[in-house]
Design a protein around this motif. Structure first.
Motif, PDB file in Angstrom:
ATOM      1  N   GLY A  25      -4.054  -0.201   0.271  1.00  0.00           N
ATOM      2  CA  GLY A  25      -4.417   0.480  -0.881  1.00  0.00           C
ATOM      3  C   GLY A  25      -6.108   0.185  -1.101  1.00  0.00           C
ATOM      4  O   GLY A  25      -6.443  -1.570  -0.255  1.00  0.00           O
ATOM      5  N   LEU A  26      -7.112   1.305  -0.997  1.00  0.00           N
ATOM      6  CA  LEU A  26      -8.646   0.785  -0.626  1.00  0.00           C
ATOM      7  C   LEU A  26      -8.657   0.123  -2.111  1.00  0.00           C
ATOM      8  O   LEU A  26      -9.997  -0.627  -2.097  1.00  0.00           O
ATOM      9  CB  LEU A  26      -9.855   1.953  -0.744  1.00  0.00           C
ATOM     10  CG  LEU A  26     -11.045   1.778  -0.996  1.00  0.00           C
ATOM     11  CD1 LEU A  26     -11.457   1.176   0.155  1.00  0.00           C
ATOM     12  CD2 LEU A  26     -11.404   3.397  -1.136  1.00  0.00           C
ATOM     13  N   CYS A  27      -7.894  -0.206  -3.040  1.00  0.00           N
ATOM     14  CA  CYS A  27      -8.876  -0.323  -4.347  1.00  0.00           C
ATOM     15  C   CYS A  27      -7.772  -2.059  -4.759  1.00  0.00           C
ATOM     16  O   CYS A  27      -8.852  -2.601  -5.974  1.00  0.00           O
ATOM     17  CB  CYS A  27      -8.330   0.874  -5.710  1.00  0.00           C
ATOM     18  SG  CYS A  27      -9.102   2.601  -5.504  1.00  0.00           S
ATOM     19  N   ASP A  28      -6.525  -2.332  -4.422  1.00  0.00           N
ATOM     20  CA  ASP A  28      -6.161  -3.359  -4.729  1.00  0.00           C
ATOM     21  C   ASP A  28      -5.637  -4.339  -3.707  1.00  0.00           C
ATOM     22  O   ASP A  28      -5.204  -5.155  -3.662  1.00  0.00           O
ATOM     23  CB  ASP A  28      -4.996  -3.667  -5.147  1.00  0.00           C
ATOM     24  CG  ASP A  28      -3.958  -1.683  -4.505  1.00  0.00           C
ATOM     25  OD1 ASP A  28      -4.070  -1.744  -3.359  1.00  0.00           O
ATOM     26  OD2 ASP A  28      -2.843  -0.755  -4.843  1.00  0.00           O
ATOM     27  N   ASP A  29      -6.163  -3.778  -2.421  1.00  0.00           N
ATOM     28  CA  ASP A  29      -5.894  -4.546  -1.218  1.00  0.00           C
ATOM     29  C   ASP A  29      -4.377  -4.901  -0.570  1.00  0.00           C
ATOM     30  O   ASP A  29      -3.755  -5.304  -0.277  1.00  0.00           O
ATOM     31  CB  ASP A  29      -6.608  -5.750  -1.049  1.00  0.00           C
ATOM     32  CG  ASP A  29      -8.064  -5.114  -0.428  1.00  0.00           C
ATOM     33  OD1 ASP A  29      -8.218  -4.483   0.708  1.00  0.00           O
ATOM     34  OD2 ASP A  29      -8.799  -6.424  -0.919  1.00  0.00           O
ATOM     35  N   ALA A  30      -3.506  -4.147  -1.748  1.00  0.00           N
ATOM     36  CA  ALA A  30      -1.758  -4.143  -1.442  1.00  0.00           C
ATOM     37  C   ALA A  30      -1.502  -3.485   0.143  1.00  0.00           C
ATOM     38  O   ALA A  30      -2.378  -2.232  -0.341  1.00  0.00           O
ATOM     39  CB  ALA A  30      -1.051  -4.121  -2.773  1.00  0.00           C
ATOM     40  N   VAL A  31       0.168  -3.898   0.378  1.00  0.00           N
ATOM     41  CA  VAL A  31       0.334  -3.303   1.434  1.00  0.00           C
ATOM     42  C   VAL A  31       1.147  -2.112   1.206  1.00  0.00           C
ATOM     43  O   VAL A  31       2.231  -1.877  -0.556  1.00  0.00           O
ATOM     44  CB  VAL A  31       1.119  -3.922   2.334  1.00  0.00           C
ATOM     45  CG1 VAL A  31       2.175  -3.275   3.435  1.00  0.00           C
ATOM     46  CG2 VAL A  31      -0.212  -5.014   3.125  1.00  0.00           C
ATOM     47  N   TRP A  32       1.030  -1.128   0.879  1.00  0.00           N
ATOM     48  CA  TRP A  32       2.484   0.228   0.922  1.00  0.00           C
ATOM     49  C   TRP A  32       3.440   1.064   1.735  1.00  0.00           C
ATOM     50  O   TRP A  32       2.449   0.582   3.410  1.00  0.00           O
ATOM     51  CB  TRP A  32       1.514   1.257  -0.324  1.00  0.00           C
ATOM     52  CG  TRP A  32       0.578   0.387  -1.715  1.00  0.00           C
ATOM     53  CD1 TRP A  32      -0.605  -0.699  -1.446  1.00  0.00           C
ATOM     54  CD2 TRP A  32       1.144   0.167  -2.564  1.00  0.00           C
ATOM     55  NE1 TRP A  32      -1.043  -0.374  -2.770  1.00  0.00           N
ATOM     56  CE2 TRP A  32       0.922  -0.607  -3.491  1.00  0.00           C
ATOM     57  CE3 TRP A  32       2.557   0.863  -3.591  1.00  0.00           C
ATOM     58  CZ2 TRP A  32       0.156  -0.779  -5.203  1.00  0.00           C
ATOM     59  CZ3 TRP A  32       2.868   0.734  -5.097  1.00  0.00           C
ATOM     60  CH2 TRP A  32       1.659   0.147  -5.542  1.00  0.00           C
ATOM     61  N   GLU A  33       3.728   1.449   0.986  1.00  0.00           N
ATOM     62  CA  GLU A  33       4.766   2.583   2.117  1.00  0.00           C
ATOM     63  C   GLU A  33       4.680   4.214   1.702  1.00  0.00           C
ATOM     64  O   GLU A  33       4.924   4.150   0.479  1.00  0.00           O
ATOM     65  CB  GLU A  33       5.919   1.538   2.560  1.00  0.00           C
ATOM     66  CG  GLU A  33       6.534   2.604   3.926  1.00  0.00           C
ATOM     67  CD  GLU A  33       7.941   3.930   2.896  1.00  0.00           C
ATOM     68  OE1 GLU A  33       8.438   4.316   3.507  1.00  0.00           O
ATOM     69  OE2 GLU A  33       7.656   3.510   1.432  1.00  0.00           O
TER      70      GLU A  33
END
Length: 559
Positions: free
Chosen positions: A387-395
């Motif tokens: 994610g661009l806003c949170d740097d978390a990994v998503w699927e």
């Protein structure tokens, strides 16, 4: 006058289709969450480790249903060392083992079974009855499409010629192309590697593993199988109790010996993860060792042009006739499908980490029509992104239907069809995000362009019963010498052969029932002491008085 007949035989291993069947199966399961659930945002479901055991008029189908559930807690709380925040987004990995009995008339324990499955529909999860007694248990049904093909492998010795010097015989031959089983084999591969986590780990919660991107390369008597071992590891961070996920891809290769395998043959390879473990290293909080056992099974098929003796007549000749049931190859062809779609993410994407794409077919909708195969399929993608806003990994998971036609002249409704799919390429082109896109983001305004290329191969066969000769015995009148010579000359007696490693004129003469002198006469430009591998040469067949070890008198055989 009694004459010793010489029968030239060819051993073939053929596979005949007992039947094909497509059905829908509903898998009923429960989701147990660690704390009270506010809502379930998404469920990604996938079938792995699919296997079938043939029984008498039945099939036992077993597999694993992997589900990754994205959910939101109603209220905060701590469970099993994990801290959950109200309104946060979490993943719940679930693995459910299932088994299903299917009635299948004509099936026996000796049959070979091909089985495929795809997830058709995932029901919206609902809370089970019971209220406060079971606030974290939800019921969910998953509908899958099962496709099975049951076949039977038979070994046969087909008579391809009758050698009877001086006999007045009328030999009737026929030709066909049969789908021949070259061989099959299996192997276990152990994959061991170290992994380093970006944070200290209190414990490993769940490990999900699968094999993807399987590819094969055929060399002489060996099949090189390669692929990727994809593992999703859910772990608990030391101190905070927060759960994180990390994905690891590991390339692997496995050479499998398969005598008779040659480049250009039709090869299938299946691989499944039998077990996968991740063990933390002592006193090192962010390192672990991954171990996985992968079982690989390969099968090689070849389209075999077969010329066989259909009938033999002559004075005092007796024949034993039989039937060979086989798959007659009508034809095969490939088609390319371009799939262009827009993809919308619910948040700005910084980068795509990986895009796992594979082809699944709607078996009940794929069919043979005159001179064509209509193929209905689905391009399934599982995209992992940052994610661009949170740097978390998503699927994000996507199913994109497609259809195509494969032209196969001679194909007719009711014939058997086998389809394969391969993703050749997937391109994802990002939009131009504005500087402050994280504020009041509107997903529909910033879709990604996708261009995917899928190759579809279809092969049509027809189950055919071929009348063949099992044995020839008896006495016959001897032709005058000049008539015998004319009869031999009139018969096709030359075959073309590609020189293989280890070949000599003497070995070829023994194999094909001829003489070294006859081979040399047809190939004056070849040096017998320096045969070049791959060179095409001529071989005379059935020279009078020269009988190979394979050309011998046989007793009556049944198959």
């Amino acid at each position: 006058m009694a004459v010793n007949l010489k029968l030239v035989k060819k051993r073939v291993q053929v596979e005949t289709v007992v039947g094909e069947y497509t059905s829908q199966v509903t898998l009923k399961g429960e989701l147990t969450f660690p704390v009270e659930v506010k809502k379930i945002k998404d469920v990604h479901a996938e079938i792995t480790n699919l296997a079938a055991k043939p029984l008498k008029d039945k099939l036992l189908i077993e597999g694993k249903l992997h589900k990754q559930v994205t959910w939101v807690p109603e209220a905060g709380g701590r469970h099993d060392g994990v801290e959950y925040e109200a309104g946060g987004v979490y993943d719940l990995p679930v693995v459910e083992t299932f088994s299903h009995f299917m009635d299948f008339s004509g099936c026996t324990p000796e049959c070979a079974v091909t089985v495929d499955a795809r997830v058709e529909f995932v029901d919206q999860a609902e809370k089970t009855e019971g209220g406060d007694d079971s606030p974290t248990v939800w019921r969910q049904d998953v509908t899958i499409e099962l496709f099975v093909r049951v076949s039977r492998v038979s070994n046969a010795h087909v008579i391809t010629d009758v050698l009877a010097p001086g006999m007045a015989l009328n030999i009737v031959k026929d030709k066909c192309i049969v789908e021949s089983v070259v061989g099959q084999a299996s192997k276990q591969v152990k994959a061991v590697a170290d992994i380093e986590f970006p944070r200290e780990v209190a414990k490993i919660k769940v490990v999900q593993a699968k094999v993807k991107d399987i590819a094969t390369e055929v060399v002489a008597d060996r099949i090189e199988v390669s692929g990727q071992l994809h593992q999703q590891i859910f772990y608990i961070e030391e101190g905070t109790g927060r759960m994180f996920e990390t994905s690891v891809d590991e390339e692997w290769t496995a050479p499998i010996e398969l005598p008779g395998a040659r480049p250009g043959m039709d090869v299938t390879a299946d691989a499944m993860v039998e077990c996968a473990e991740v063990e933390l290293k002592p006193d090192i909080k962010n390192q672990a060792r991954r171990t996985a056992i992968i079982k690989i099974a390969v099968k090689a098929m070849a389209d075999l042009p077969l010329e066989f003796v259909k009938d033999v007549t002559g004075p005092n000749i007796r024949t034993v006739k039989g039937v060979l049931k086989c798959e007659n190859v009508v034809g095969s062809a490939t088609s390319q499908v371009d799939i262009q779609r827009d993809i919308t993410f619910q948040q700005p994407v910084k980068k795509i980490m990986s895009a796992d794409a594979k082809v699944k077919f709607k078996r009940k909708d794929t069919r043979v029509v005159p001179d064509q195969v209509v193929v209905e399929g689905i391009l399934h993608k599982q995209i992992f992104f940052v994610g661009l806003c949170d740097d978390a990994v998503w699927e994000k998971s996507l199913d994109e239907p497609f259809s195509t036609f494969v032209d196969i002249p001679g194909a007719q409704p009711g014939m058997n069809v086998a389809v394969k799919g391969r993703v050749e390429n997937v391109d994802l082109i990002p939009p131009d995000y504005p500087e402050k896109c994280c504020e009041n983001f509107e997903p529909e305004k910033y879709s990604w362009d996708q261009a995917a290329v899928v190759e579809v191969k279809a092969k049509v066969t027809q189950t055919r019963e071929i009348g063949i000769i099992l044995d020839v015995t008896g006495e016959a009148a001897v032709l005058p010498a000049e008539e015998y010579v004319r009869a031999v000359v009139d018969r096709p007696s030359i075959r073309f052969y590609k020189i293989q490693p280890g070949d000599t004129f003497w070995k070829l003469a023994e194999r094909y029932g001829t003489t070294v002198e006859a081979i040399m006469e047809l190939n004056p430009c070849l040096d017998p002491q320096n045969l070049q591998i791959g060179t095409i040469m001529k071989i005379p067949c059935g020279v009078p008085g020269a009988v190979s070890p394979q050309s011998s008198v046989i007793s009556r055989q049944q198959f």
